[in-house]
Design an enzyme around this catalytic site. Structure first.
Site, PDB file in Angstrom:
ATOM      1  CB  ALA A  42      -0.877  -0.015   1.243  1.00 10.41           C
ATOM      2  N   GLY A  83       0.705  -5.200   0.789  1.00 11.04           N
ATOM      3  CA  GLY A  83      -0.529  -5.299   0.022  1.00 11.04           C
ATOM      4  C   GLY A  83      -0.327  -5.986  -1.328  1.00 11.04           C
ATOM      5  CD  GLU A  86      -2.319  -7.791   3.045  1.00 14.60           C
ATOM      6  OE1 GLU A  86      -2.164  -6.631   2.615  1.00 14.60           O
ATOM      7  OE2 GLU A  86      -2.692  -8.053   4.191  1.00 14.60           O
ATOM      8  CD  GLU A 106       2.186  -5.407   5.365  1.00 17.41           C
ATOM      9  OE1 GLU A 106       3.170  -6.176   5.505  1.00 17.41           O
ATOM     10  OE2 GLU A 106       1.365  -5.525   4.446  1.00 17.41           O
TER      11      GLU A 106
HETATM   12  C1  LIG Z   1      -5.068   0.226   4.864  1.00 22.12           C
HETATM   13  C2  LIG Z   1      -4.507  -1.012   4.294  1.00 22.12           C
HETATM   14  C3  LIG Z   1      -3.877  -1.828   5.299  1.00 22.12           C
HETATM   15  C4  LIG Z   1      -3.097  -2.842   5.083  1.00 22.12           C
HETATM   16  C5  LIG Z   1      -2.766  -3.369   3.787  1.00 22.12           C
HETATM   17  C6  LIG Z   1      -1.412  -3.157   3.301  1.00 22.12           C
HETATM   18  C7  LIG Z   1      -0.456  -2.468   3.926  1.00 22.12           C
HETATM   19  C8  LIG Z   1       0.830  -2.274   3.261  1.00 22.12           C
HETATM   20  O1  LIG Z   1       1.076  -2.753   2.193  1.00 22.12           O
HETATM   21  S1  LIG Z   1       1.922  -1.288   4.102  1.00 22.12           S
HETATM   22  C9  LIG Z   1       3.307  -1.180   3.020  1.00 22.12           C
HETATM   23  C10 LIG Z   1       4.083  -2.432   3.005  1.00 22.12           C
HETATM   24  N1  LIG Z   1       5.236  -2.276   2.179  1.00 22.12           N
HETATM   25  C11 LIG Z   1       6.353  -1.764   2.650  1.00 22.12           C
HETATM   26  O2  LIG Z   1       6.478  -1.444   3.814  1.00 22.12           O
HETATM   27  C12 LIG Z   1       7.459  -1.638   1.630  1.00 22.12           C
HETATM   28  C13 LIG Z   1       8.341  -0.557   2.024  1.00 22.12           C
HETATM   29  N2  LIG Z   1       9.347  -0.376   1.012  1.00 22.12           N
HETATM   30  C14 LIG Z   1      10.513  -1.033   1.034  1.00 22.12           C
HETATM   31  O3  LIG Z   1      10.768  -1.902   1.855  1.00 22.12           O
HETATM   32  C15 LIG Z   1      11.516  -0.628  -0.006  1.00 22.12           C
HETATM   33  O4  LIG Z   1      11.168   0.628  -0.491  1.00 22.12           O
HETATM   34  C16 LIG Z   1      11.614  -1.627  -1.184  1.00 22.12           C
HETATM   35  C17 LIG Z   1      12.225  -2.940  -0.681  1.00 22.12           C
HETATM   36  C18 LIG Z   1      10.268  -1.889  -1.796  1.00 22.12           C
HETATM   37  C19 LIG Z   1      12.544  -1.035  -2.295  1.00 22.12           C
HETATM   38  O5  LIG Z   1      13.756  -0.633  -1.731  1.00 22.12           O
HETATM   39  P1  LIG Z   1      14.745   0.313  -2.572  1.00 22.12           P
HETATM   40  O6  LIG Z   1      14.862  -0.166  -3.952  1.00 22.12           O
HETATM   41  O7  LIG Z   1      15.969   0.452  -1.727  1.00 22.12           O
HETATM   42  O8  LIG Z   1      14.002   1.724  -2.696  1.00 22.12           O
HETATM   43  P2  LIG Z   1      13.676   2.779  -1.558  1.00 22.12           P
HETATM   44  O9  LIG Z   1      13.409   2.088  -0.272  1.00 22.12           O
HETATM   45  O10 LIG Z   1      14.702   3.853  -1.560  1.00 22.12           O
HETATM   46  O11 LIG Z   1      12.275   3.365  -2.055  1.00 22.12           O
HETATM   47  C20 LIG Z   1      12.184   4.169  -3.252  1.00 22.12           C
HETATM   48  C21 LIG Z   1      11.099   5.204  -3.093  1.00 22.12           C
HETATM   49  O12 LIG Z   1       9.828   4.546  -2.924  1.00 22.12           O
HETATM   50  C22 LIG Z   1       9.221   5.007  -1.704  1.00 22.12           C
HETATM   51  N3  LIG Z   1       8.423   3.898  -1.168  1.00 22.12           N
HETATM   52  C23 LIG Z   1       8.796   2.620  -1.034  1.00 22.12           C
HETATM   53  N4  LIG Z   1       7.798   1.892  -0.543  1.00 22.12           N
HETATM   54  C24 LIG Z   1       6.753   2.742  -0.367  1.00 22.12           C
HETATM   55  C25 LIG Z   1       5.426   2.570   0.103  1.00 22.12           C
HETATM   56  N5  LIG Z   1       4.945   1.374   0.462  1.00 22.12           N
HETATM   57  N6  LIG Z   1       4.633   3.656   0.152  1.00 22.12           N
HETATM   58  C26 LIG Z   1       5.075   4.866  -0.234  1.00 22.12           C
HETATM   59  N7  LIG Z   1       6.329   5.089  -0.714  1.00 22.12           N
HETATM   60  C27 LIG Z   1       7.149   4.028  -0.765  1.00 22.12           C
HETATM   61  C28 LIG Z   1      10.398   5.385  -0.822  1.00 22.12           C
HETATM   62  O13 LIG Z   1       9.994   6.256   0.189  1.00 22.12           O
HETATM   63  C29 LIG Z   1      11.315   6.037  -1.836  1.00 22.12           C
HETATM   64  O14 LIG Z   1      10.781   7.317  -2.108  1.00 22.12           O
HETATM   65  P3  LIG Z   1      11.738   8.569  -2.429  1.00 22.12           P
HETATM   66  O15 LIG Z   1      12.440   8.216  -3.696  1.00 22.12           O
HETATM   67  O16 LIG Z   1      10.818   9.730  -2.515  1.00 22.12           O
HETATM   68  O17 LIG Z   1      12.686   8.660  -1.246  1.00 22.12           O
END
Ligand SMILES: CC/C=C\C/C=C/C(=O)SCCNC(=O)CCNC(=O)[C@H](O)C(C)(C)COP(=O)(O)OP(=O)(O)OC[C@H]1O[C@@H](n2cnc3c(N)ncnc32)[C@H](O)[C@@H]1OP(=O)(O)O
Length: 477
Positions: A42, A83, A86, A106
């Site tokens: 998400a 997500g 999921e 998460e």
């Molecule tokens: C209401 C619904 C309830 C529940 C359902 C679902 C919930 C979820 O899904 S919560 C989110 C779960 N996912 C995560 O926590 C993933 C988090 N991301 C990561 O672990 C990493 O970003 C990655 C492994 C996916 C990639 O790593 P890498 O290649 O090193 O890139 P960066 O980490 O530098 O990320 C690049 C860029 O993307 C932004 N970003 C990454 N994930 C998210 C996200 N889930 N939401 C929003 N933004 C995200 C990150 O901040 C970076 O942004 P900038 O370039 O602006 O810094």
């Protein structure tokens, strides 16, 4: 931006599945991420906004997929996280590139997989594996996921082509046994034992954190309750986490961790055009809790430290405390006894400031008193070589007022650690109106070297940031 499940992505997926279901020509559906990856979850930035609850929400998308009368195959490359995973669990089949990874991170942002992930995964992988993946936020590679029954096929060629071939083979096969909501949980008989073992691990590894415990409870519910009841309970638990201070702090930290290395000042100076100086040696002033903790951070990173404390008894006590902290790290297998000795060998204690004449950086950590700090900075300005950076661990005082006691305000900054400094990962670097970009670059780079999550903060807003630090409490089960 990585592929995240913004509202418009959910909407596109939802409408796409509905269209495919209605189209007689379509006999199977493949869900694949465009570009580098399958969705990684998400959109965290969308949480607490209207878009996050705007239909179709993730669970509604998942139900449309699972209830489709045509086989739906998720074709995973890159990472399927949160997500994204999921959604894949709602599909009837999952295939993945050999180098793909899947996971539920998460918990690392203070939440649980709240779109039925805690209830679906145990039905596929079994309880033990699900508890481990969900409560610790572990990512697993495609081969492990295949071994644990989460994936139906590993691909080493073009993932889309392989998904199409796979689809042709499963067309017409019964789908009920592929719908996880209709299946029982594997190894359910061991639920209480597995829960207790996992809980003990969680309490040790993620001390004081609520989300890992809620993750385990929610996975346990997948056995103790019907699918629908467990989902209802999962919703209740995620809502509680979502509105709690731990998830707020961890999500703040997630973005701070990523944005700090890309710092940019209003004058245009940034990480890309400003060269940091290398800090070879440092002084720490004040051997109280903060000063001792900061000294530990530095020596652990291999930076020789002169610890200055005018009260000799206190200095002696601090040297023992520091040795004790390092003993603790040895006990926890975080360093060897040899590494501990190496750390202690680069720590010197003294009661006078003049020993700091040659260090590259000084971090002052005496108590919060502006006059006292100004006095110390004025003395440091005289004692230290001209290139030495003079930093304060102050949490509330004005950096400009401290800097004005010196003739080098461009080399004065705040380097604010959080207690206990050798554990807390956040470091807030505060720049004043006269702090030079080179000083900012150097303290930011220095923090990175210490393994800290960083903030580059302008003087006026630093106190706002302070409220967002992670603090943990224990909860009753
Ligand atoms: C209401 C619904 C309830 C529940 C359902 C679902 C919930 C979820 O899904 S919560 C989110 C779960 N996912 C995560 O926590 C993933 C988090 N991301 C990561 O672990 C990493 O970003 C990655 C492994 C996916 C990639 O790593 P890498 O290649 O090193 O890139 P960066 O980490 O530098 O990320 C690049 C860029 O993307 C932004 N970003 C990454 N994930 C998210 C996200 N889930 N939401 C929003 N933004 C995200 C990150 O901040 C970076 O942004 P900038 O370039 O602006 O810094």
């Amino acid at each position: 931006m990585l592929k995240v499940l913004h509202h418009h992505v959910r909407e596109g997926l939802f409408e796409g599945i509905k269209r495919a279901n209605a189209d007689e020509q379509v006999r199977a559906i493949v869900i694949i991420g465009e570009g580098k990856t399958f969705p990684c979850g998400a959109d965290i930035r969308e949480f607490h906004t209207h878009a996050s609850v705007k239909e179709p929400v993730l669970t509604a998308v998942g139900h449309t997929i699972e209830n489709s009368g045509k086989p739906v195959i998720s074709a995973i490359h890159g990472t399927a996280l949160g997500g994204g995973l999921e959604i894949a669990l709602c599909c009837h089949y999952r295939i993945a590139s050999e180098n793909a990874r899947i996971g539920f991170p998460e918990v690392l942002i203070g939440l649980l997989p709240g779109a039925e992930g805690t209830v679906r995964l145990p039905r596929l992988s079994g309880l033990a594996f699900a508890m481990d993946m969900i409560a610790f936020g572990k990512q697993v590679n495609a081969k492990d996921a295949f071994r644990h029954g989460i994936l139906d096929k590993l691909c080493n060629g073009n993932i889309l082509e392989e998904a199409k071939q796979f689809a042709t083979k499963v067309i017409g096969q019964p789908l009920d046994s592929r719908r996880l909501s209709r299946l029982d949980v594997k190894d359910a008989a061991n639920v209480d034992l597995l829960f207790e073992v996992a809980l003990a691990q969680v309490k040790r590894k993620s001390r004081g954190q609520i989300a890992p415990i809620y993750c385990l409870k929610s996975v346990r519910n997948s056995v103790r309750m019907s699918f629908d009841k467990a989902v209802e309970e999962e919703q209740r638990l995620i809502m509680e986490l979502m509105t709690g201070y731990q998830s707020t702090a961890l999500q703040y930290s997630f973005f701070a961790d990523r944005s700090a290395p890309k710092w940019r000042l209003p004058c245009g100076a940034s990480v890309h055009n400003t060269k940091p100086s290398r800090i070879e040696t440092a002084g720490v002033i004040g051997a109280g809790t903060m000063g001792s903790g900061i000294a530990v951070c530095l020596i652990r990173a291999g930076v020789p430290v002169i610890l200055v404390e005018k009260n000799k008894k206190m200095l002696e006590k601090a040297m023992k405390t520091i040795s004790g902290i390092l003993d603790g790290s040895v006990k926890l297998n975080r360093m060897t006894s040899e590494q501990k000795e190496q750390c202690l060998a680069i720590l010197k204690g003294t009661s006078t400031l003049d020993k700091l004449s040659n260090v590259d950086m000084v971090i002052e950590a005496v108590y919060e008193n502006l006059e006292l700090k100004r006095e110390i900075f004025a003395q440091l300005d005289k004692v230290c070589k001209p290139s030495t950076l003079l930093c304060s661990n102050t949490s509330t005082l004005d950096i400009d007022k401290i800097a004005s006691a010196t003739n080098r305000p461009d080399k004065v900054a705040g380097t604010h650690f959080f207690a206990p400094a050798f554990i807390m990962k956040l470091m807030e670097n505060v720049y004043g109106t006269k702090t030079s970009p080179a000083t900012v670059a150097t303290v930011m780079e220095f923090g990175r070297r210490l393994g800290k999550e960083l903030e580059a903060t302008k003087e006026e807003i630093k106190n706002i940031r302070l409220h967002l630090t992670v603090t943990f409490c224990t909860i009753d089960l």
